[in-house]
Design an enzyme around this catalytic site. Structure first.
Site, PDB file in Angstrom:
ATOM      1  N   ASP A 147       7.765  -8.023 -13.195  1.00 22.85           N
ATOM      2  CA  ASP A 147       8.425  -9.199 -12.630  1.00 22.85           C
ATOM      3  C   ASP A 147       9.436  -9.740 -13.635  1.00 22.85           C
ATOM      4  O   ASP A 147       9.305  -9.508 -14.847  1.00 22.85           O
ATOM      5  CB  ASP A 147       7.408 -10.313 -12.326  1.00 22.85           C
ATOM      6  N   SER A 220      -2.476 -11.340  -1.427  1.00 23.95           N
ATOM      7  CA  SER A 220      -2.439 -12.805  -1.376  1.00 23.95           C
ATOM      8  C   SER A 220      -1.119 -13.411  -1.811  1.00 23.95           C
ATOM      9  O   SER A 220      -0.947 -14.630  -1.725  1.00 23.95           O
ATOM     10  CB  SER A 220      -3.544 -13.372  -2.276  1.00 23.95           C
ATOM     11  N   MET A 221      -0.170 -12.600  -2.298  1.00 17.21           N
ATOM     12  CA  MET A 221       1.049 -13.167  -2.859  1.00 17.21           C
ATOM     13  C   MET A 221       1.829 -13.953  -1.815  1.00 17.21           C
ATOM     14  O   MET A 221       2.252 -13.419  -0.789  1.00 17.21           O
ATOM     15  CB  MET A 221       1.934 -12.062  -3.429  1.00 17.21           C
ATOM     16  N   GLU A 262     -11.794 -10.325  -0.681  1.00 19.92           N
ATOM     17  CA  GLU A 262     -11.263  -9.355  -1.634  1.00 19.92           C
ATOM     18  C   GLU A 262     -11.959  -8.020  -1.423  1.00 19.92           C
ATOM     19  O   GLU A 262     -13.174  -7.954  -1.246  1.00 19.92           O
ATOM     20  CB  GLU A 262     -11.516  -9.855  -3.056  1.00 19.92           C
ATOM     21  N   LYS A 297       2.337  -3.162  -1.531  1.00 24.63           N
ATOM     22  CA  LYS A 297       1.848  -3.003  -0.156  1.00 24.63           C
ATOM     23  C   LYS A 297       2.938  -2.462   0.756  1.00 24.63           C
ATOM     24  O   LYS A 297       2.666  -1.641   1.645  1.00 24.63           O
ATOM     25  CB  LYS A 297       1.286  -4.323   0.370  1.00 24.63           C
ATOM     26  N   LEU A 298       4.191  -2.874   0.540  1.00 21.46           N
ATOM     27  CA  LEU A 298       5.275  -2.335   1.347  1.00 21.46           C
ATOM     28  C   LEU A 298       5.491  -0.855   1.058  1.00 21.46           C
ATOM     29  O   LEU A 298       5.822  -0.075   1.962  1.00 21.46           O
ATOM     30  CB  LEU A 298       6.561  -3.131   1.114  1.00 21.46           C
ATOM     31  N   GLN A 300       3.073   1.160   0.230  1.00 20.51           N
ATOM     32  CA  GLN A 300       1.961   1.822   0.918  1.00 20.51           C
ATOM     33  C   GLN A 300       2.224   1.910   2.420  1.00 20.51           C
ATOM     34  O   GLN A 300       1.970   2.951   3.041  1.00 20.51           O
ATOM     35  CB  GLN A 300       0.667   1.056   0.658  1.00 20.51           C
TER      36      GLN A 300
END
Length: 374
Positions: A147, A220-221, A262, A297-298, A300
């Site tokens: 980041d 969770s972001m 989780e 996640k995107l 994946q």
């Protein structure tokens, strides 16, 4: 340093505010797994203390293993728990980080001395650069910019330290070229995108779903529960699955919404592979451009061929993503409808595996695709 190690056998050390044993996985976990195949690998977890229980730190489940060397899946792990850790309290913030940077921990200092390659992950890790140079000037130092420091609101001390040391780091590894503008150095930048473990395709069976249309959200972001309030009412025929949002079930969710806590990474895979749609319900438009490229996640979703529904800013020009305006029910409905019936088939982008990612991190000049300003 140099592409030549000071010792014949390469030993690797990763400094991060993650812990290799945590059930929730980030890119740094997969890099550590690949390094462990190449040589002795150690993962030192930072910024954890008695205060962490009040921050709902995801490493709390490992608290009984703090301040112990524990070998997990071939990686030596150490969760450094202190009485307190640096926190954002002025005027003491910089002093706390300065004292923390001395690394008064015998395991940390020993591991630094014994390492050939040390990887610092964005966050608190860069403040140990000076300590590394004192204890082991021969070590090759890599910085993995997961980041931008401004984006994660890193402490001023961390940002100032990074601005000072950036030019002296051997390689600054960026998973998105959009991060280049936030880097105080340019000669040592390397572009190495997020990877994927191709074996996940075999691990992601059987399907956890019954018949019908299933949409999944993982993580969770900046999670936006309002998306599911609106979408579940508008599409009662779709079963929405929310995994690891770190938020309780919203009272306005429809009966077609299932909320899970989780979940270990491997257990999330069948939910992704066998879904019809993937959702990245970010709650803010004030998102960094690099998130388009770095969201695990995107990545994946794309690997498994799922159409992804996310805010317009994150959808950008990715053909597999369908954008919407946050909080706008009609816009959300249009995005879901387009994803269910895309105007044209989209081809999956080629994603590197983690071995390819790790090889590029260690020796970027050997690969033409790591150039940032080509």
């Amino acid at each position: 340093m140099n592409d030549t190690a000071c010792t014949a056998q390469q030993k690797y050390l990763l400094l991060s505010a993650h812990d290799y044993r945590s059930p929730r996985k980030a890119g740094i976990h997969f890099v550590a797994s690949e390094l462990a195949k190449m040589g002795p690998t150690r993962f030192f977890s930072l910024r954890y203390s008695f205060l962490s229980r009040y921050k709902h730190d995801p490493r709390l489940s490992l608290d009984d293993q703090a301040n112990k060397i524990v070998t997990h899946q071939g990686v030596d792990c150490y969760l450094w728990k202190t009485l307190i850790h640096p926190i954002r309290i002025r005027p003491f913030e910089s002093l706390m980080y300065h004292l923390y940077s001395f690394g008064f921990n015998r395991v940390l200092r020993r591991w630094i001395r014994e390492s050939d390659v040390i990887i610092l992950e964005s966050g608190v890790a860069p403040i140990f650069f000076d300590l590394i140079k004192r204890l082991n000037p021969c070590a090759k130092i890599l910085y993995r910019a997961s980041d931008a420091l401004d984006t994660i609101d890193a402490a001023v001390y961390i940002r100032n330290t990074f601005a000072r040391i950036a030019k002296d780091i051997d390689t600054i590894v960026m998973p998105s070229k959009a991060l280049a503008d936030s880097m105080p150095s340019t000669h040592n930048l390397a572009f190495v995108p997020q990877g994927i473990d191709y074996s996940v395709n075999e691990k992601a069976n059987p399907s956890p779903y019954g018949e019908g249309i299933h949409a999944v959200s993982v993580g969770s972001m900046l999670f936006d529960p309002q998306f599911f309030v609106l979408a579940s009412k508008r599409f009662p025929q779709i079963h929405f699955h929310i995994i690891g949002s770190c938020q309780p079930r919203h009272p306005d969710y429809g009966n077609n919404v299932s909320v899970y806590g989780e979940m270990p990474f491997d257990k999330t895979l069948p939910y992704i592979k066998h879904a019809t749609l993937g959702i990245a319900p970010y709650s803010s438009v004030n998102l960094p451009a690099y998130l388009r490229d770095t969201s695990l996640k995107l990545t994946q979703y794309e690997f498994f061929g799922l159409p992804a529904i996310c805010p317009h800013f994150i959808a950008a020009d990715y053909p597999s993503r369908f954008g919407y305006d946050i909080g706008d029910e009609d816009s959300i409905a249009q995005a879901i409808s387009r994803a269910l019936n895309p105007p044209q088939p989209f081809s999956k982008r080629t994603v590197l595996d983690w071995a390819q990612v790790t090889a590029r991190m260690l020796a970027p000049k050997q690969f033409s695709d790591t150039e940032v300003f080509a």
